[in-house]
Structures are given as structure tokens and as C-alpha cells.
Design a protein around this motif. Structure first.
Motif, PDB file in Angstrom:
ATOM      1  N   UNK A 353      79.096 109.420  19.913  1.00  0.00           N
ATOM      2  CA  UNK A 353      78.494 109.119  18.624  1.00  0.00           C
ATOM      3  C   UNK A 353      77.733 110.307  18.055  1.00  0.00           C
ATOM      4  N   UNK A 354      76.973 110.985  18.898  1.00  0.00           N
ATOM      5  CA  UNK A 354      76.212 112.152  18.439  1.00  0.00           C
ATOM      6  C   UNK A 354      77.141 113.286  17.998  1.00  0.00           C
ATOM      7  N   UNK A 355      78.239 113.449  18.720  1.00  0.00           N
ATOM      8  CA  UNK A 355      79.215 114.474  18.313  1.00  0.00           C
ATOM      9  C   UNK A 355      79.817 114.136  16.951  1.00  0.00           C
ATOM     10  N   UNK A 356      80.074 112.848  16.709  1.00  0.00           N
ATOM     11  CA  UNK A 356      80.589 112.433  15.406  1.00  0.00           C
ATOM     12  C   UNK A 356      79.555 112.644  14.306  1.00  0.00           C
ATOM     13  N   UNK A 357      78.285 112.415  14.642  1.00  0.00           N
ATOM     14  CA  UNK A 357      77.226 112.670  13.665  1.00  0.00           C
ATOM     15  C   UNK A 357      77.194 114.154  13.302  1.00  0.00           C
ATOM     16  N   UNK A 358      77.242 115.002  14.331  1.00  0.00           N
ATOM     17  CA  UNK A 358      77.250 116.432  14.068  1.00  0.00           C
ATOM     18  C   UNK A 358      78.465 116.862  13.271  1.00  0.00           C
ATOM     19  N   UNK A 359      79.644 116.399  13.701  1.00  0.00           N
ATOM     20  CA  UNK A 359      80.870 116.756  12.999  1.00  0.00           C
ATOM     21  C   UNK A 359      80.923 116.178  11.593  1.00  0.00           C
ATOM     22  N   UNK A 360      80.475 114.931  11.445  1.00  0.00           N
ATOM     23  CA  UNK A 360      80.485 114.302  10.133  1.00  0.00           C
ATOM     24  C   UNK A 360      79.562 114.999   9.152  1.00  0.00           C
ATOM     25  N   UNK A 361      78.396 115.413   9.637  1.00  0.00           N
ATOM     26  CA  UNK A 361      77.470 116.129   8.755  1.00  0.00           C
ATOM     27  C   UNK A 361      78.049 117.483   8.358  1.00  0.00           C
ATOM     28  N   UNK A 362      78.738 118.127   9.278  1.00  0.00           N
ATOM     29  CA  UNK A 362      79.396 119.397   8.933  1.00  0.00           C
ATOM     30  C   UNK A 362      80.509 119.178   7.904  1.00  0.00           C
ATOM     31  N   UNK A 363      81.160 118.011   7.950  1.00  0.00           N
ATOM     32  CA  UNK A 363      82.198 117.709   6.966  1.00  0.00           C
ATOM     33  C   UNK A 363      81.634 117.622   5.548  1.00  0.00           C
ATOM     34  N   UNK A 364      80.342 117.355   5.439  1.00  0.00           N
ATOM     35  CA  UNK A 364      79.730 117.270   4.117  1.00  0.00           C
ATOM     36  C   UNK A 364      79.743 118.616   3.389  1.00  0.00           C
ATOM     37  N   UNK A 365      80.072 119.674   4.114  1.00  0.00           N
ATOM     38  CA  UNK A 365      80.186 120.991   3.475  1.00  0.00           C
ATOM     39  C   UNK A 365      81.337 121.004   2.475  1.00  0.00           C
ATOM     40  N   UNK A 366      82.162 119.944   2.458  1.00  0.00           N
ATOM     41  CA  UNK A 366      83.193 119.812   1.432  1.00  0.00           C
ATOM     42  C   UNK A 366      82.594 119.762   0.024  1.00  0.00           C
ATOM     43  N   UNK A 367      81.269 119.488  -0.049  1.00  0.00           N
ATOM     44  CA  UNK A 367      80.594 119.535  -1.350  1.00  0.00           C
ATOM     45  C   UNK A 367      80.654 120.964  -1.873  1.00  0.00           C
ATOM     46  N   UNK A 368      81.272 121.135  -3.021  1.00  0.00           N
ATOM     47  CA  UNK A 368      81.425 122.462  -3.638  1.00  0.00           C
ATOM     48  C   UNK A 368      80.907 122.389  -5.072  1.00  0.00           C
ATOM     49  N   UNK A 459      72.629 123.007   9.167  1.00  0.00           N
ATOM     50  CA  UNK A 459      71.473 122.803  10.049  1.00  0.00           C
ATOM     51  C   UNK A 459      71.500 121.410  10.664  1.00  0.00           C
ATOM     52  N   UNK A 460      71.749 120.405   9.824  1.00  0.00           N
ATOM     53  CA  UNK A 460      71.788 119.031  10.330  1.00  0.00           C
ATOM     54  C   UNK A 460      72.941 118.835  11.307  1.00  0.00           C
ATOM     55  N   UNK A 461      74.115 119.409  10.997  1.00  0.00           N
ATOM     56  CA  UNK A 461      75.245 119.285  11.906  1.00  0.00           C
ATOM     57  C   UNK A 461      74.979 119.925  13.252  1.00  0.00           C
ATOM     58  N   UNK A 462      74.325 121.083  13.235  1.00  0.00           N
ATOM     59  CA  UNK A 462      73.972 121.742  14.501  1.00  0.00           C
ATOM     60  C   UNK A 462      73.024 120.870  15.317  1.00  0.00           C
ATOM     61  N   UNK A 463      72.103 120.181  14.636  1.00  0.00           N
ATOM     62  CA  UNK A 463      71.181 119.297  15.345  1.00  0.00           C
ATOM     63  C   UNK A 463      71.930 118.148  16.020  1.00  0.00           C
TER      64      UNK A 463
END
Length: 500
Positions: A353-368, A459-463
């Protein structure tokens, strides 16, 4: 159905205090315009509530055993209601921030009392039903916060999000007085014996007994000072910079307060937190993961909401709906994940679950700069699934990592870490957000916000990924059955859409 009226009294108050953790997010732009507030002031409006909750949970848990939980719950409702009125009438940002801190004080008193009141009101199968309903209410509150805040702000203005608490608090107080039996304050030794069941701090069993009614005031004061000074320094660093004398002095004060707290807890006979719990790698890993979970999954929503309204010009209601997929995914995944992974080692769903949280937050970088709100969907859904997988077993694993007689203290420390994670996450990510905007002066707002959000999500994804790594490295094996507490229904009561 009269037997469920006490449950209603408790759930009404719990819904109110949990909704207020996120209801302000969609009202921030209108608040800022009306009160002519700075970005830092907006951070404090959100953060001071979570900070006060985190700083006072352990202290109020101890007080509830000594003063009586019904009495503490009613006092919390009264403080929360009056503070909500003060928020609604606030003429400026400073008054609003002060009133939000008072809301957090009332919310902490209520939050620490709910499990004890449910335990006292119900037995056997009814108790399991009551806790299940309470857990569902928590999840609904987390999902409803942004939407309810957007709806009220759009229709009646931002002050209505606080005024709505007044009738709710009044109804909860009336039901509590009429239908919840008063519990008697217990002496210190009795409080210790009930700590594990009620989920509140108790002393180490092999420490000398203090006089009945003793309260660790120095420990509570130094921990509160530490949490407040650290959060203040982090928030102010975004506007003033790290080299500012006030920021440096505040962070030094936080370090000194932490040292003082450690000294006090080592020397007092009945500490808020037995520091020997921190020698347990599994417990430390889970507490740190709980802190990082809320920081990674939820703190970024404050800045995402600003982008949705100030750049995409969504209405408050539509901005609230845009971030709902996270809470909805968590709410649906929690029961399904518990069934599918039943019997698996707890660290498996937690780490996944934590890995998905990290990965999911990194996916938010799709915001352009050219993106619309739909760019958020993949990341929010993945993060929500991660929250639903990791949150339910996390408390059970934390309690199983310590001896039964320390379960109450461990529960209080774990919940404090969760709340502190939100407060610190908002502060750190706000500093990242402001610093990035400062590096793009004169840039088109869409480009500047997209760049700032990229840094926030990184930063949030790394956390989140760090939290997963800590669980894999430190949560090696379950505690022996003899020392593991019986899992409490609070395992499924963790809010699936935010920290409580």
C-alpha cells in the motif's frame, strides 16, 4: 433501536471533527480573498488544526482516564462548537488561525474519548457492529470533507463551513447527555489496566507507581512545544527562507524542546510515552510509516486544491469532486483488501500500500501547464488504493509489535504520529511549493503552478516510498502471540480519506 442512540451521539461528533480536517481545503481561495491573507496564513488555517490534534492526543488520552471520558467528550464538543463560531465570525486571518487551533483542542478531547465511550456503551456482537459503523462514518467524513466544503462555500460562502458545526455539536451534546452513561474518573492504577482496551497511553508496567491522578504535565508541555515550534519553523521557512533568524531560532527551540521531552519522559514515573518502545524496530518502523503515509497521501491535496481553483478556475464544489477519487478508492479498497489478503503477513499489504501511495503520488506529475483536472485521476486512484491497503492492518501491526500491557500507550503514540505527519507534511510541502514559485517570477501562472506541483509530488512520492522501505526493513516478524494484544475494532476505524 434506542440502543443505537449512544452510537449516534458519538458518530455525529466524530463525523464533525474529521470533516473539519479537510473541509477548509476547497474554501481557501475565497478565504484568502475575503481576509486578504498571505499564502503562509492559508497554510496555518489548514495546519494548525492538525497540529493541535497531534500535540494533544496523548495528553488528553491520559486526562480522559482520570476525569471521565463522557465529561471530556462533552467539554470537547463545547470547545469545538464555540471555536467554530469564532472561525465563522473571524475578521482577519490571525483570528481565524487562533480559532482553528481551539477547534483542534476540542477535536483532540473528542477523538481520544470516542473509543472508550463505545467500549463502555456496547458489549459482544453489538460492540463489533458499533465499531464497524463508526469506521464507516470516519471513511464517509474523509470523503465528504472536500465536497461538503465546496458545496457550502459555493452556495453560502466560506463562513458557512464553520457555522454548520453549531447545530451538529448541539445535537451531539444533547444525545450524549441524555443517552450516554457517565463514567467515573478512575485512579491511576485502574486507568493503566484499561489503557489497552480504550486505546490510550498508559505507563510502563515495571515503572514505580505514582500517586493516583498524576498527570505528566511537563511531558505534555514539552511535546506540544516541540511539535508547534517545528511546524512553525517549517511553515515560515517558505516565506522567510532558511537563513532567517526567526526560522533558525524556532527550529533550535524545537530541538531543545525535544531534548527536554526526552529527559522528562526518562525520569518521570508515569510518562506520556515510555521511550523504551522506541527500542522496538517494528514499532518504530510502523510509527514512522504512519507519519509518512499521511504526509505523502494527504498533505499534497491542499496545494492540488489551490491549482484546481486558482489556475483551472474550477468552482469550489467541482474542485472538491475532483479530488474525491482518492477517498473513494481508499473506502472501497479497505474491506476488499482485508478479505483478499487475510492471513498474509501484515507487512505485505502495508508495504504494498505504501509503495502504491508513493507511486501514485509520483503519477500526479502528469499535471502539466496544459493539463486539466483529469490528469489527476491515475495518481489519485493509485494513491487511494494504497491508502485502503495500508491503513487497516497498520494499527493492528503496531499494537502486535508491543507487549499487551503497553498497547494503550502504543496506540496513542501511533495516532499522534499519524496526525503529526499531516501537520509536518503540509508545512514541508508548502515550503517546497513556495520556493519553486519564487524561482519562476513573472512566469505564466499555469507553468509556475505546474513546476511547483511537480516538486511537491516528487517530495510526497519519495516520502511514500521511504515509508514502504522502512516497513520492509524493520517489520520483520510478528510479535509472539503471548504479548500481542487482541486486535481492536479501531483497526478498521482509521479514516480512509485522511488522518484523524
Amino acid at each position: 433501536m434506542r440502543k443505537w442512540i449512544p452510537l449516534t451521539a458519538i458518530c455525529v461528533g466524530a463525523f464533525m471533527l474529521l470533516v473539519d480536517a479537510s473541509i477548509v481545503n476547497t474554501a481557501l481561495p475565497e478565504m484568502s480573498e475575503d481576509l486578504h491573507s498571505t499564502f503562509t496564513a492559508l497554510q496555518w488555517v489548514v495546519d494548525v488544526y492538525a497540529l493541535t490534534l497531534a500535540a494533544l492526543l496523548m495528553a488528553f488520552g491520559s486526562l480522559g482516564d482520570r476525569l471521565g471520558h463522557r465529561r471530556l467528550y462533552l467539554a470537547g464538543l463545547a470547545v469545538f462548537g464555540l471555536a467554530s463560531l469564532a472561525c465563522a465570525l473571524a475578521p482577519d486571518a490571525a483570528t481565524l488561525i487562533t480559532a482553528r487551533a481551539a477547534q483542534g483542542l476540542g477535536g483532540a478531547a473528542m477523538m481520544t474519548s470516542t473509543t472508550a465511550l463505545l467500549n463502555a456503551a456496547y458489549q459482544g456482537r453489538d460492540r463489533g457492529t458499533a465499531f464497524g459503523v463508526w469506521g464507516a462514518v470516519n471513511g464517509a467524513a474523509a470523503a465528504a470533507g472536500p465536497v461538503l466544503g465546496g458545496l457550502l462555500t459555493e452556495q453560502f460562502g466560506w463562513r458557512s463551513i464553520f457555522l454548520v458545526n453549531l447545530p451538529i455539536a448541539a445535537v451531539a451534546a444533547w444525545l450524549t447527555v441524555r443517552h450516554l452513561t457517565a463514567d467515573r474518573p478512575r485512579p491511576a492504577e485502574a486507568a493503566d489496566r484499561s489503557g489497552a482496551a480504550a486505546g490510550r497511553p498508559g505507563p510502563a508496567v515495571d515503572r514505580p507507581r505514582a500517586a493516583a491522578g498524576h498527570f505528566d504535565l511537563p511531558g505534555a508541555a514539552t511535546f506540544t512545544l516541540f511539535a508547534a515550534a517545528l511546524t512553525y519553523g517549517l511553515i515560515e521557512s517558505g516565506e522567510r527562507g532558511w537563513s532567517d533568524p526567526l526560522v533558525a531560532a524556532t527550529l533550535i527551540a524545537a530541538a531543545l524542546a525535544l531534548a527536554a521531552f526526552t529527559t522528562v519522559e526518562l525520569r518521570t514515573a508515569r510518562p506520556l510515552l515510555d521511550l523504551r518502545l522506541l527500542r522496538n524496530p517494528a514499532f518504530v518502523g510502523l510509527a514512522a510509516a504512519g507519519l509518512l503515509l499521511t504526509a505523502a497521501a494527504f498533505a499534497q491535496l491542499t496545494y492540488t486544491g489551490l491549482w484546481l481553483q486558482q489556475v483551472l478556475h474550477l468552482s469550489p464544489l467541482n474542485a472538491g469532486l475532483a479530488v474525491c477519487p482518492l477517498a473513494a478508492a481508499a473506502f472501497l479498497t479497505a474491506p476488499a483488501g482485508s478479505r483478499l489478503l487475510r492471513g498474509a503477513p501484515p507487512r505485505l499489504p502495508i508495504a504494498l500500500g505504501l509503495a502504491l501511495i508513493g507511486g501514485g503520488t509520483l503519477l500526479l506529475i502528469l499535471v502539466s501547464p496544459a493539463a486539466g483536472w483529469t490528469a489527476l485521476l491515475p495518481g489519485l486512484l493509485a494513491t487511494g488504493v494504497g491508502v485502503g491497503l495500508a491503513t487497516p492492518p497498520m494499527m493492528a501491526a503496531a499494537l502486535a509489535a508491543v507487549p499487551r500491557e503497553r498497547a494503550g500507550m502504543a496506540s496513542g503514540a501511533f495516532n499522534t504520529a499519524r496526525q503529526l505527519g499531516l501537520a509536518l507534511g503540509i508545512a514541508v510541502l508548502g515550503t517546497v511549493f513556495q520556493n519553486t514559485l519564487r524561482e519562476h517570477p513573472g512566469t505564466d501562472p499555469r507553468h509556475a503552478y505546474a513546476a511547483a506541483l511537480d516538486h511537491v509530488y516528487l517530495t510526497a512520492g519519495a516520502a511514500g516510498l521511504l515509508a514502504a522501505a522502512l516497513v520492509v526493513l524493520l517489520v520483520r516478524r510478528p510479535a509472539p502471540a503471548a504479548s500481542a494484544p487482541v486486535p481492536q475494532p479501531s483497526v478498521t476505524r482509521e479514516p480512509s480519506g485522511q488522518p484523524s
